[in-house]
Design a protein around this motif. Structure first.
Motif, PDB file in Angstrom:
ATOM      1  N   LEU A 162     -31.982  25.573  25.650  1.00  0.00           N
ATOM      2  CA  LEU A 162     -32.937  24.559  25.655  1.00  0.00           C
ATOM      3  C   LEU A 162     -32.935  23.246  26.748  1.00  0.00           C
ATOM      4  CD1 LEU A 162     -34.308  24.671  22.087  1.00  0.00           C
ATOM      5  CD2 LEU A 162     -35.428  25.713  23.986  1.00  0.00           C
ATOM      6  N   VAL A 163     -31.707  23.042  26.749  1.00  0.00           N
ATOM      7  CA  VAL A 163     -31.080  21.913  27.785  1.00  0.00           C
ATOM      8  C   VAL A 163     -31.511  22.312  28.982  1.00  0.00           C
ATOM      9  CG1 VAL A 163     -29.320  20.511  28.711  1.00  0.00           C
ATOM     10  CG2 VAL A 163     -29.625  20.943  26.256  1.00  0.00           C
ATOM     11  N   ALA A 164     -31.351  23.566  29.512  1.00  0.00           N
ATOM     12  CA  ALA A 164     -31.597  24.111  30.938  1.00  0.00           C
ATOM     13  C   ALA A 164     -33.243  24.150  30.921  1.00  0.00           C
ATOM     14  CB  ALA A 164     -30.760  25.382  31.092  1.00  0.00           C
ATOM     15  N   ALA A 165     -33.826  24.658  29.961  1.00  0.00           N
ATOM     16  CA  ALA A 165     -35.245  24.755  30.348  1.00  0.00           C
ATOM     17  C   ALA A 165     -36.030  23.510  30.466  1.00  0.00           C
ATOM     18  CB  ALA A 165     -35.887  25.299  28.912  1.00  0.00           C
ATOM     19  N   ILE A 166     -35.450  22.507  29.702  1.00  0.00           N
ATOM     20  CA  ILE A 166     -36.065  21.091  30.033  1.00  0.00           C
ATOM     21  C   ILE A 166     -35.815  20.567  31.221  1.00  0.00           C
ATOM     22  CG2 ILE A 166     -35.730  18.642  29.153  1.00  0.00           C
ATOM     23  CD1 ILE A 166     -34.965  19.631  26.344  1.00  0.00           C
ATOM     24  N   GLN A 167     -34.881  20.828  31.775  1.00  0.00           N
ATOM     25  CA  GLN A 167     -34.446  20.344  33.092  1.00  0.00           C
ATOM     26  C   GLN A 167     -34.995  21.080  34.070  1.00  0.00           C
ATOM     27  OE1 GLN A 167     -29.935  20.742  32.803  1.00  0.00           O
ATOM     28  NE2 GLN A 167     -29.674  18.733  32.138  1.00  0.00           N
ATOM     29  N   ALA A 168     -35.362  22.459  33.732  1.00  0.00           N
ATOM     30  CA  ALA A 168     -35.974  23.288  34.789  1.00  0.00           C
ATOM     31  C   ALA A 168     -37.372  23.115  34.838  1.00  0.00           C
ATOM     32  CB  ALA A 168     -35.791  24.850  34.418  1.00  0.00           C
ATOM     33  N   HIS A 169     -38.024  22.441  33.987  1.00  0.00           N
ATOM     34  CA  HIS A 169     -39.336  21.918  34.028  1.00  0.00           C
ATOM     35  C   HIS A 169     -39.542  20.338  34.602  1.00  0.00           C
ATOM     36  CE1 HIS A 169     -40.139  25.280  31.160  1.00  0.00           C
ATOM     37  NE2 HIS A 169     -41.490  25.097  31.795  1.00  0.00           N
ATOM     38  N   GLY A 170     -38.163  19.907  34.847  1.00  0.00           N
ATOM     39  CA  GLY A 170     -37.959  18.542  35.596  1.00  0.00           C
ATOM     40  C   GLY A 170     -38.112  17.364  34.715  1.00  0.00           C
ATOM     41  N   GLY A 171     -37.871  17.753  33.250  1.00  0.00           N
ATOM     42  CA  GLY A 171     -37.645  16.881  32.333  1.00  0.00           C
ATOM     43  C   GLY A 171     -36.519  16.242  32.156  1.00  0.00           C
ATOM     44  N   VAL A 172     -36.157  15.009  31.424  1.00  0.00           N
ATOM     45  CA  VAL A 172     -35.063  14.358  31.392  1.00  0.00           C
ATOM     46  C   VAL A 172     -34.639  14.701  29.828  1.00  0.00           C
ATOM     47  CG1 VAL A 172     -33.840  12.235  31.165  1.00  0.00           C
ATOM     48  CG2 VAL A 172     -35.718  12.677  33.038  1.00  0.00           C
ATOM     49  N   CYS A 173     -33.409  15.404  29.867  1.00  0.00           N
ATOM     50  CA  CYS A 173     -32.982  15.789  28.301  1.00  0.00           C
ATOM     51  C   CYS A 173     -32.069  14.467  27.817  1.00  0.00           C
ATOM     52  CB  CYS A 173     -32.129  17.116  28.426  1.00  0.00           C
ATOM     53  SG  CYS A 173     -31.779  17.626  26.643  1.00  0.00           S
TER      54      CYS A 173
END
Length: 283
Positions: A162-173
């Protein structure tokens, strides 16, 4: 009883009181925990140095199961022998939070089965290896998210995909967890959730927030801020959907037996509140 007649609960205690009043179905005093299970399990995928250690209390009530993941020292394993045979009214008022959560989950899994909920979309995880099934589950959870580039996403209970998914969408985890110091990619993990809740534009939390007692605070804080909360729940998979549209924006509900206990297809149930969309989740 129709869900439309029920006043949305403000907290887990509020929901429990409603169940004890009979608002959600039969009197809990007439239902019994026929089976009680204590499960100790660990997972470590090849090529990684992260070991997940899980301890579960599971109660069976008729055709329903209630599951609660706990911290290592939160309950003694003998609890499983102690709880079988007791009625749910007793268990719902037990002094131990995980016992109350497992009992509430069992009751609601019986009276509000996911397959009968019109808000739920059922996805069957494929037959496969633990990694294949975990990836399918995490992709389904990621599919519930509306993440905008630059958006700050709190993650209460770290799962590295989920960390990777957040970052893949351009989010800041903004990760927070009691048991990890850093994520797999080296991001520092906070132990105190309050600064995360204060900063985040969207929060993703595990159902284990029910067993450690933090769920109500998360819910109240994000309601007050108008920030969406997405929950991935093995713990309390039948509890969290009761808050859908009233503090919870979306839920990935995974009832017992959990995906890691089988190689065969098992269901997860995906809920999304009607008003949860990209515009609402935007920073």
């Amino acid at each position: 009883m129709s869900n439309a007649r029920l006043v949305p609960p403000e907290s887990v205690a509020d929901l429990t009181a409603a169940v004890l009043r009979g608002d959600y179905g039969p009197d809990p005093a007439g239902l019994h925990a026929v089976g009680a299970f204590w499960v100790r399990q660990s997972t470590q995928f090849p090529g990684t140095d992260t070991k997940y250690r899980n301890h579960y209390l599971v109660l069976r009530v008729d055709a329903g199961f209630g599951g609660c993941c706990v911290e290592r020292e939160q309950l003694h394993p003998d609890v499983a022998e102690e709880l079988s045979g007791r009625n749910l009214a007793e268990l719902l008022t037990d002094a131990r939070v995980p016992v109350r959560v497992a009992a509430l989950d069992a009751y609601l899994s019986l009276t509000r089965p996911h397959l009968q909920q019109r808000e739920a979309r059922t996805l069957w995880l494929p037959h496969g290896t633990p990694l294949q099934r975990a990836k399918a589950r995490d992709e389904a959870i990621a599919g519930l998210l509306h993440i905008q580039p630059g958006q700050r996403v709190g993650l209460i209970g770290v799962v590295n995909p989920l960390v990777a998914a957040i970052q893949a969408h351009g989010g800041v985890c903004l990760p927070c967890d009691f048991n990890l110091a850093r994520t797999q990619d080296g991001t520092e993990v906070a132990r105190d959730m309050r600064p995360v809740l204060a900063q985040a534009d969207l929060v993703i939390a595990t159902g284990m927030t029910l067993s450690n007692g933090s769920f109500d605070e998360i819910l109240a804080t994000l309601r007050a801020r108008g920030v969406p909360l997405v929950v991935y729940a093995q713990t309390g998979s039948a509890i969290v959907p009761r808050f859908l549209g009233h503090g919870v924006a979306a839920v990935s509900a995974e009832p017992f037996p959990f995906s890691q206990f089988s190689a065969d297809p098992t269901p997860i149930h995906l809920y999304r509140a009607p008003d949860y969309d990209g515009a609402r989740a935007a920073a």
